[in-house]
Design a protein around this motif. Sequence first.
Motif, PDB file in Angstrom:
ATOM      1  N   LEU A  83     -46.929 -33.204 -76.545  1.00  0.00           N
ATOM      2  CA  LEU A  83     -46.751 -34.793 -74.958  1.00  0.00           C
ATOM      3  C   LEU A  83     -48.814 -35.170 -76.026  1.00  0.00           C
ATOM      4  CD1 LEU A  83     -44.370 -33.310 -72.778  1.00  0.00           C
ATOM      5  CD2 LEU A  83     -44.703 -35.359 -74.522  1.00  0.00           C
ATOM      6  N   VAL A  84     -49.235 -35.293 -77.170  1.00  0.00           N
ATOM      7  CA  VAL A  84     -50.444 -35.406 -76.944  1.00  0.00           C
ATOM      8  C   VAL A  84     -50.940 -36.694 -78.146  1.00  0.00           C
ATOM      9  CG1 VAL A  84     -53.230 -34.881 -76.534  1.00  0.00           C
ATOM     10  CG2 VAL A  84     -51.097 -33.269 -76.019  1.00  0.00           C
ATOM     11  N   PRO A  85     -50.132 -37.389 -78.221  1.00  0.00           N
ATOM     12  CA  PRO A  85     -50.131 -38.482 -78.792  1.00  0.00           C
ATOM     13  C   PRO A  85     -51.563 -39.380 -78.888  1.00  0.00           C
ATOM     14  CG  PRO A  85     -48.384 -39.123 -76.878  1.00  0.00           C
ATOM     15  CD  PRO A  85     -49.128 -37.983 -76.436  1.00  0.00           C
ATOM     16  N   GLU A 132     -60.441 -27.628 -74.801  1.00  0.00           N
ATOM     17  CA  GLU A 132     -59.988 -28.578 -74.209  1.00  0.00           C
ATOM     18  C   GLU A 132     -60.778 -29.967 -74.728  1.00  0.00           C
ATOM     19  OE1 GLU A 132     -57.046 -27.272 -70.561  1.00  0.00           O
ATOM     20  OE2 GLU A 132     -59.101 -26.742 -70.810  1.00  0.00           O
ATOM     21  N   THR A 133     -61.557 -30.210 -74.172  1.00  0.00           N
ATOM     22  CA  THR A 133     -62.289 -31.323 -75.294  1.00  0.00           C
ATOM     23  C   THR A 133     -62.331 -31.622 -76.177  1.00  0.00           C
ATOM     24  OG1 THR A 133     -64.011 -30.892 -72.166  1.00  0.00           O
ATOM     25  CG2 THR A 133     -64.372 -32.522 -74.119  1.00  0.00           C
ATOM     26  N   GLU A 134     -62.523 -30.839 -77.020  1.00  0.00           N
ATOM     27  CA  GLU A 134     -62.465 -30.941 -78.191  1.00  0.00           C
ATOM     28  C   GLU A 134     -61.509 -31.622 -79.058  1.00  0.00           C
ATOM     29  OE1 GLU A 134     -64.363 -27.733 -80.139  1.00  0.00           O
ATOM     30  OE2 GLU A 134     -66.539 -27.909 -79.480  1.00  0.00           O
ATOM     31  N   ALA A 156     -57.562 -35.417 -80.510  1.00  0.00           N
ATOM     32  CA  ALA A 156     -56.174 -35.748 -80.503  1.00  0.00           C
ATOM     33  C   ALA A 156     -55.961 -37.781 -80.215  1.00  0.00           C
ATOM     34  CB  ALA A 156     -55.161 -35.456 -79.447  1.00  0.00           C
ATOM     35  N   GLY A 157     -57.297 -37.648 -79.740  1.00  0.00           N
ATOM     36  CA  GLY A 157     -57.019 -39.924 -78.958  1.00  0.00           C
ATOM     37  C   GLY A 157     -56.453 -39.712 -77.889  1.00  0.00           C
ATOM     38  N   GLY A 158     -56.824 -38.582 -76.897  1.00  0.00           N
ATOM     39  CA  GLY A 158     -56.011 -39.007 -75.776  1.00  0.00           C
ATOM     40  C   GLY A 158     -57.241 -39.384 -74.934  1.00  0.00           C
ATOM     41  N   VAL A 159     -57.042 -40.058 -73.776  1.00  0.00           N
ATOM     42  CA  VAL A 159     -57.672 -41.313 -72.629  1.00  0.00           C
ATOM     43  C   VAL A 159     -58.253 -40.695 -71.103  1.00  0.00           C
ATOM     44  CG1 VAL A 159     -57.784 -43.368 -71.171  1.00  0.00           C
ATOM     45  CG2 VAL A 159     -56.765 -42.781 -73.832  1.00  0.00           C
ATOM     46  N   ALA A 160     -58.973 -39.784 -71.368  1.00  0.00           N
ATOM     47  CA  ALA A 160     -59.144 -39.486 -70.340  1.00  0.00           C
ATOM     48  C   ALA A 160     -59.307 -40.009 -68.824  1.00  0.00           C
ATOM     49  CB  ALA A 160     -60.554 -38.247 -70.549  1.00  0.00           C
ATOM     50  N   VAL A 161     -58.631 -40.180 -67.398  1.00  0.00           N
ATOM     51  CA  VAL A 161     -58.993 -41.917 -67.013  1.00  0.00           C
ATOM     52  C   VAL A 161     -59.499 -40.971 -65.724  1.00  0.00           C
ATOM     53  CG1 VAL A 161     -57.489 -42.966 -65.620  1.00  0.00           C
ATOM     54  CG2 VAL A 161     -56.547 -42.032 -67.597  1.00  0.00           C
ATOM     55  N   PHE A 162     -60.257 -41.465 -65.240  1.00  0.00           N
ATOM     56  CA  PHE A 162     -61.480 -40.698 -64.082  1.00  0.00           C
ATOM     57  C   PHE A 162     -60.729 -42.267 -62.927  1.00  0.00           C
ATOM     58  CE2 PHE A 162     -66.008 -42.186 -62.651  1.00  0.00           C
ATOM     59  CZ  PHE A 162     -66.226 -40.922 -61.803  1.00  0.00           C
ATOM     60  N   ALA A 221     -68.985 -36.690 -75.858  1.00  0.00           N
ATOM     61  CA  ALA A 221     -67.609 -35.833 -77.090  1.00  0.00           C
ATOM     62  C   ALA A 221     -66.838 -36.503 -77.260  1.00  0.00           C
ATOM     63  CB  ALA A 221     -67.036 -34.988 -76.041  1.00  0.00           C
ATOM     64  N   GLY A 222     -66.853 -37.333 -77.071  1.00  0.00           N
ATOM     65  CA  GLY A 222     -66.065 -38.951 -78.133  1.00  0.00           C
ATOM     66  C   GLY A 222     -65.011 -39.002 -77.912  1.00  0.00           C
ATOM     67  N   VAL A 223     -64.520 -38.282 -76.378  1.00  0.00           N
ATOM     68  CA  VAL A 223     -62.714 -39.137 -75.157  1.00  0.00           C
ATOM     69  C   VAL A 223     -63.528 -40.002 -75.235  1.00  0.00           C
ATOM     70  CG1 VAL A 223     -61.615 -38.151 -73.359  1.00  0.00           C
ATOM     71  CG2 VAL A 223     -62.393 -36.258 -74.826  1.00  0.00           C
ATOM     72  N   ASP A 224     -61.737 -41.070 -75.564  1.00  0.00           N
ATOM     73  CA  ASP A 224     -61.972 -42.403 -74.327  1.00  0.00           C
ATOM     74  C   ASP A 224     -61.554 -42.280 -72.867  1.00  0.00           C
ATOM     75  OD1 ASP A 224     -62.573 -43.637 -76.995  1.00  0.00           O
ATOM     76  OD2 ASP A 224     -59.883 -43.138 -77.200  1.00  0.00           O
TER      77      ASP A 224
END
Length: 447
Positions: free
Chosen positions: A273-275, A290-292, A297-303, A324-327
Amino acid sequence: MCRCCSVLLVTRRTGGAKAVRLIRSRILHWPTDQWHQPEYFEDGILLIEAGRVLDLGPAERFMTEGLDVTRCEHYPTRLVLPGFIDPHLHFPQVDVMASFGAQLLDWLNDYTFPAEARYSDPVFAAAAAESFLDLQLRHGTTSAFAFCTSHRHSVEALFCAAERRQLRMVAGKVLMDQNAPDAILDTAESGAQDSEDLIRTWHGRGRLGYALTPRFSGTSSSAQLQKTGLLAQQYPSVWLQTHLSENLAEIAWIKSVHPQYQDYLQTYEAHGLVPKGALFGHCIHLTESETERLADAGGVAVFCPSSNLFLGSGLMPFEALQAAGVDLAIASDIGGGTSLSMLKTLADAYKVCQLRQYVLHPFEAFYRITRGNARATALEGFIGDFRVGQEADFVMIDPECVPLVARRVQSAKDLQGELFIYMTLGDEQLIVETSILGEPAYRTSAS
């Protein structure tokens, strides 16, 4: 033949009004992902044909090319922007906005779950969907990613209402088979079957899309998470949306529900469940690991700044996740969020970032709620900017609608300052028109 001349020919051939729309105004958008490089026209013309952008540029160019500018709707003091995109909200939670006195887990039990139980009534769900979308348009939001309830017909109601309005909308049935009142629980089997049926009926139908939507891993059994992961593999074009690391008490509770996993993110990873592109609301308290892994994985963190402040959940490390490169995306998260207005959401985002010693530039802020959110949700090929061929969803802002804003804008030194005023003092009162595929879907009486 230039596009301007093509428009004149189409206008003459069709009678013009419905096929072609010509907007002359101040126009702003971000044609690339360089937020510090917006494209702005102090006196611009936006040409729309059959719901899509046909051309955009300075009015002077169009006049040189022979366009009769008297055909244009002329709004010299307004600002035209791409429609706002809200990538995380709960459509049934409008009725629990501004509910007093609780943090996340108590707020869910005391307010959210009882409110969502009302959606067992299809008639109620249908009326609520109509009202919700009218509110969205009034606030300038033209596209959203919506959590519905665990009731299949809540999704159908929202999709039916969105389809009538021709909205680009993504939504999903909430999956939850444990740790909540019986009235809003499904089962691993029924949740998967309902989700698959909804995907087959609605995903890709017109401008609609489906998102697999486990509420969060604490309200889903391992069996349900596993079935959801299989659906994600079977239907790779659907989205996935859920929550991650919102509240410290929530994180501890997740650990007690799923003790076999090392951390919150692994409860999703273990079930596929992390596509790439999966949307995770909040992401406030992620560990370094978790951040790395989320970035890899290319997951998106929604602020969701308004909700995080209202529920006392914490301050999202926006700048650290970005480094850290998180979208990233920015969302209202109603009903924990306290406004449907993405302008007010930006006001809270700025304050959260200030507390973390990061200055959210107005250009970045407005990029984020337009093209940025489109890119984060893989919709940048359709919406979010005014490139030729894009779907023509847009909003008009008129500072004269709010006396304080009008007064402040008079002294703004530049576009950056003007935008900062809108995101600090603005709300839905500034929105005088919201258009979908080039046609007004909401207008104030004064417009």
